[in-house]
Design an enzyme around this catalytic site. Structure first.
Site, short mmCIF file in Angstrom:
data_model
loop_
_atom_site.label_atom_id
_atom_site.label_comp_id
_atom_site.label_asym_id
_atom_site.label_seq_id
_atom_site.Cartn_x
_atom_site.Cartn_y
_atom_site.Cartn_z
N ASP A 13 0.81 -1.22 0.00
CA ASP A 13 0.00 0.00 0.00
C ASP A 13 0.84 1.27 0.00
OD1 ASP A 13 -2.21 -1.68 0.13
OD2 ASP A 13 -2.18 -1.70 2.33
N LYS A 16 1.80 2.06 -5.14
CA LYS A 16 2.32 1.47 -6.39
C LYS A 16 1.38 1.76 -7.57
CE LYS A 16 2.31 -2.51 -4.31
NZ LYS A 16 2.03 -2.10 -2.92
N GLY A 17 0.06 1.62 -7.27
CA GLY A 17 -0.92 1.82 -8.34
C GLY A 17 -0.81 3.21 -8.95
N GLY A 40 -4.64 -4.28 -3.72
CA GLY A 40 -5.63 -3.26 -4.06
C GLY A 40 -4.84 -2.03 -4.46
N HIS A 41 -4.83 -1.71 -5.74
CA HIS A 41 -4.01 -0.61 -6.26
C HIS A 41 -4.94 0.52 -6.70
CE1 HIS A 41 -0.46 -3.55 -7.16
NE2 HIS A 41 -0.82 -3.52 -5.90
N THR A 42 -4.69 1.70 -6.14
CA THR A 42 -5.60 2.83 -6.37
C THR A 42 -5.01 3.81 -7.38
OG1 THR A 42 -6.13 2.60 -4.04
CG2 THR A 42 -7.03 4.54 -5.16
N THR A 129 -5.87 -11.64 3.73
CA THR A 129 -7.00 -10.94 3.10
C THR A 129 -8.17 -11.91 2.86
OG1 THR A 129 -6.08 -11.38 0.92
CG2 THR A 129 -5.49 -9.28 1.94
N ARG A 143 2.16 -29.09 -6.56
CA ARG A 143 1.87 -29.65 -7.89
C ARG A 143 0.48 -30.25 -8.02
NH1 ARG A 143 7.52 -32.54 -7.52
NH2 ARG A 143 6.66 -32.59 -5.42
N GLN A 224 1.95 -6.06 -3.18
CA GLN A 224 2.41 -6.16 -1.78
C GLN A 224 3.70 -5.33 -1.61
OE1 GLN A 224 1.39 -9.58 -3.26
NE2 GLN A 224 -0.52 -8.58 -2.76
N ASP A 333 2.53 14.68 1.35
CA ASP A 333 1.56 15.71 1.80
C ASP A 333 0.93 15.35 3.15
OD1 ASP A 333 0.54 13.60 0.02
OD2 ASP A 333 -1.43 14.39 0.53
#
Ligand code: GDP
Ligand code: IMO
Ligand code: MG
Length: 429
Positions: A13, A16-17, A40-42, A129, A143, A224, A333
């Site tokens: 988090d 990355k997104g 979950g990439h925002t 998750t 396998r 991740q 920020d």
């Protein structure tokens, strides 16, 4: 020509997104190479927010998006995500989204086992998750997994499922006190998914390597973070895949020589979701301030993220493990308004100073962070678009990060929006 890997340096988090969406402008292909819909990439573009769990974050820039062999894919979630993107007016189809035929499929028993195992562990749970990620990778390594190439072969799927379910139902009923699963029901559901997804399934190693030969540029999107890596993370409080940059190669079928740069995404402070040691975690009002201002809730499970000071012991570990060539510092920020800032430079353990992350989980949990204290800044920096316009204290904070990690900062993010960014050095140029 440049082929760049993006990885998280902390516990996920990091943003990355956002950075993948930003840099995708300069890439031809964006590839996810590990993890699954635990991610979950925002992305925030023109005020609109998109969250992707499986589709690479290059989709908004309408680049060729590839889900690599190293990813574990829940077909239902993928189809829902395709429909969601289409409903937002984004074109998604087999011409711009491909799934590797060797990627493993998350089956309903994986999800049930994930959740039930966690419940059984009680206080020792990992805090997963619950998306079936661990059990799916379990089956891959043992396998007895189902890959997309098998999903689209009805006879093979039926044959494999019958012996796999034999074992899964034993575990579900006898060990986890759950109801057994029915093979007919699964087959019906999954043959419908197979039919819809068949046009997307390709040999992606050939496609990516041919593109690189033709001079195309590839962006590899990690999920991740380094400290959730199955080998190098805070085991056992980790995910079930290698999250470090080396896996960009294994998880997409390209050789290491193809990679030209590796950008580590660094949140300006630290967060963690789920269980596990977190030396710089804050339990006071500063932690609450950061959590609220940074809107630190998981993009996948909605859980509140634990917050703490920036930890350069983790960052130096990430720099070494990933061969980082540059950093992108995000959410700077959010720190505005914190009177004094702390940066962890080492851990004190049993009267000694540790400069590296110890492998023993109990040792790490007992480590006391050693801090350097820096002045904070009051200004809202989210409108600033050049380094020189940042407050002196903000620049000192950034300089300190560069000094302590010995890695240059290439990108500074001052807000969630694509344009709320200061690019000092574009890795694709
Ligand atoms: P990822 O999993 O690494 O892609 O990160 P997430 O999307 O789970 O979490 C990052 C969150 O921070 C998202 O809500 C982003 O929109 C947001 N974000 C990213 N960069 C910035 C930034 O520079 N400032 C602020 N305020 N928010 C950001
Ligand atoms: P992105 O890509 C933050 C954490 C879970 C749990 C541990 C194991 O958005 O940064 P799993 O379901 O993978 O077996 O859970 O890993 N985790 C993440 N934390 N960001 C993520 O992804 C994560 N993916 C898994 O909270 O602690
Ligand atoms: Mg995330």
């Amino acid at each position: 020509m440049a082929n760049i890997v993006i990885v998280g340096t902390q516990w996920g988090d990091e943003g990355k997104g956002k950075i993948v969406d930003l840099l995708a402008e300069f890439a031809d292909i964006v590839v996810r190479f590990q993890g699954g819909n635990n991610a979950g990439h925002t992305m925030v573009v023109n005020g609109e927010t998109f969250i992707s769990h499986l589709v690479p974050s290059g989709i908004l820039q309408q680049k060729l998006c590839i889900i690599g062999n190293g990813v574990v894919v829940d077909p239902q979630v993928l189809l829902e995500e395709i429909d969601y993107l289409k409903s937002k007016g984004i074109s998604v189809g087999p011409d711009n989204l491909m799934v590797c035929e060797k990627a493993h499929v998350i089956m309903p028993y994986h999800k049930k086992i994930d959740v039930s195992m966690e419940n059984r562990k009680g206080a020792c749970k990992i805090g997963t998750t619950g998306r079936g990620i661990g059990p799916c990778y379990d089956d891959k390594v043992s396998r007895r997994g189902i890959r997309f190439i098998e999903l689209i072969d009805p006879d093979l799927l039926k044959e494999k499922l019958s012996y796999i379910l034999d074992e899964k139902n034993f575990i579900l009923e006898k060990y986890l006190s759950c109801e057994a699963m029915d093979s007919e029901t699964i087959l019906n559901e999954f043959s419908a998914y197979a039919e819809r997804l068949a046009p997307f399934i390709k040999n992606i190693s050939v496609i990516i390597n041919n593109a690189i030969k033709d001079g195309k540029q590839v962006l590899f999107e990690g999920a991740q973070g380094t400290h959730l890596d199955i080998d190098h993370g805070t085991y056992p409080y980790v995910t079930s895949s290698n999250t470090v940059s080396g896996n960009a190669c294994c998880g997409s079928g390209v050789g290491p020589k193809a990679i030209t740069g590796i950008i580590g995404i660094v949140k300006a402070y630290t967060t963690r979701v789920g269980e596990g040691p977190f030396p710089t975690e804050l339990f006071d009002e500063t932690g609450d301030y950061i959590q609220k201002k940074g809107a630190e809730f998981g993009a996948t499970t909605g859980r509140k993220r634990r917050c703490g000071w920036l930890d350069t012991v983790l960052l130096r570990n990430a720099a070494r493990l990933n061969s980082l060539t540059g950093l992108a510092v995000t959410k700077l920020d959010v720190l505005g308004g914190v009177e004094t800032l702390k940066i962890c430079t080492g851990y004190e353990y049993n009267g000694k100073i540790l400069k590296d992350v110890p492998a023993g989980i109990k040792v790490l949990a007992a480590c006391k962070p050693v801090y350097e204290v820096l002045p904070g800044w009051k200004e809202d920096i989210s409108e600033i678009r050049s380094l020189k316009d940042l407050p002196d204290a903000t620049r000192s904070y950034l300089n300190k990060i560069e000094k302590l990690t010995d890695i240059p900062i290439d990108i500074i993010s001052v807000g969630p929006g694509r344009n709320e960014t200061i690019v000092l050095n574009n890795p694709f140029k």
